[in-house]
Design an enzyme around this catalytic site. Structure first.
Site, short mmCIF file in Angstrom:
data_model
loop_
_atom_site.label_atom_id
_atom_site.label_comp_id
_atom_site.label_asym_id
_atom_site.label_seq_id
_atom_site.Cartn_x
_atom_site.Cartn_y
_atom_site.Cartn_z
N CYS A 78 0.83 -1.21 0.00
CA CYS A 78 0.00 0.00 0.00
C CYS A 78 0.86 1.25 0.00
O CYS A 78 1.75 1.41 0.84
CB CYS A 78 -0.91 0.02 1.22
SG CYS A 78 -1.72 1.62 1.45
N VAL A 79 0.58 2.15 -0.93
CA VAL A 79 1.43 3.33 -1.09
C VAL A 79 1.37 4.26 0.12
O VAL A 79 2.40 4.75 0.59
CB VAL A 79 1.09 4.08 -2.41
CG1 VAL A 79 -0.35 4.57 -2.45
CG2 VAL A 79 2.04 5.26 -2.60
#
Lengths: 130, 121
Positions: A78-79
């Site tokens: 997840c960024v």
């Protein structure tokens, strides 16, 4: 059956990371499909190639990388969670003006939409964490 | 994407102290943006997430009580709260910062059973 896996905890601190790996491996060896492994919360720390555990211990990060290579496994970090915790690839380094990268082979950084898509596309989304 | 699934986000932890509640909310908003059938369940210390009057200045953490109020704008209106968890903490529906549906643990279990995807934070 089509599975997706969500990993919510970091390596070594928490069993969730080991259990997720062992489950994913078992699923693949049984001939099922794994649509995606998604790393969230401290789980993003499973994706740093700078990890150096003692030699007589398992290397959790390279173990994921090898599994990804063997089965062409889609492993997404997840960024937003990665940015908070300093997990960086070339694109993120450029975008945020960082002087280094640390994403291990086989992982890619992308958005939470990838987790929701995994939930939509898979027969089972299995979460590892507290 | 045409597939619509029932997503339930189960929140069991206090809003601060760990990041789970905040990062759970981020997924909820994305799932809503994907036009999924989203609901949220609050139980155990998770009921504190909805308690009115988050005051985070002293711990130097950004408060996010307002985000719960914005859920309605994302069509996330199914907020289920466990009665037993409220009782155990001396709370009632009036203490909640948004309109919720309070239900028994058994009813909540039934709701969970109806879901396609359950994410627990």
């Amino acid at each position: 059956m089509k599975f997706s896996i969500q990993v919510n905890e970091g390596p070594y601190t928490h069993q969730a990371s080991d259990s997720a790996y062992q489950f994913t491996k078992a699923v693949l060896e049984k001939g099922h499909e794994v649509f995606r492994v998604f790393f969230y919360h401290d789980g993003v720390n499973n994706a740093t190639r700078l990890t150096t555990p003692p030699q007589d211990d398992r290397n959790i990060v390279t173990r994921w990388s090898k599994l990804s290579e063997q089965y062409n496994l889609d492993m997404v970090v997840c960024v937003a969670a990665a940015q908070r915790r300093g997990i960086v690839d070339d694109g993120e380094a450029k975008r945020n003006g960082k002087d280094a990268t640390n994403l291990a082979p086989g992982f890619r950084i992308s958005g939470l939409g990838q987790l929701v898509e995994a939930g939509i596309q898979s027969d089972r989304l299995v979460t590892f964490g507290d | 994407m045409s597939d619509i699934k029932k997503f339930m986000f189960v929140n069991r932890k206090a809003p601060y102290g760990t990041i789970y509640a905040l990062e759970s909310l981020e997924v909820v908003l994305i799932a809503a943006a994907f036009e999924q059938d989203v609901s949220m369940a609050f139980l155990d210390d998770g009921v504190y997430q909805l308690k009115k009057g988050h005051a985070t200045k002293g711990i130097e953490v950004k408060g996010f009580e307002k985000t719960y109020g914005a859920l309605e704008d994302y069509d996330v209106t199914k907020l289920y709260v466990d009665q037993e968890s409220l009782d155990a903490r001396g709370l009632t529906a009036d203490d909640m910062c948004v309109p919720v549906e309070v239900m028994s643990r058994a009813e909540l279990g039934k709701k969970m059973d109806e879901q396609d995807v359950v994410l627990s934070f």
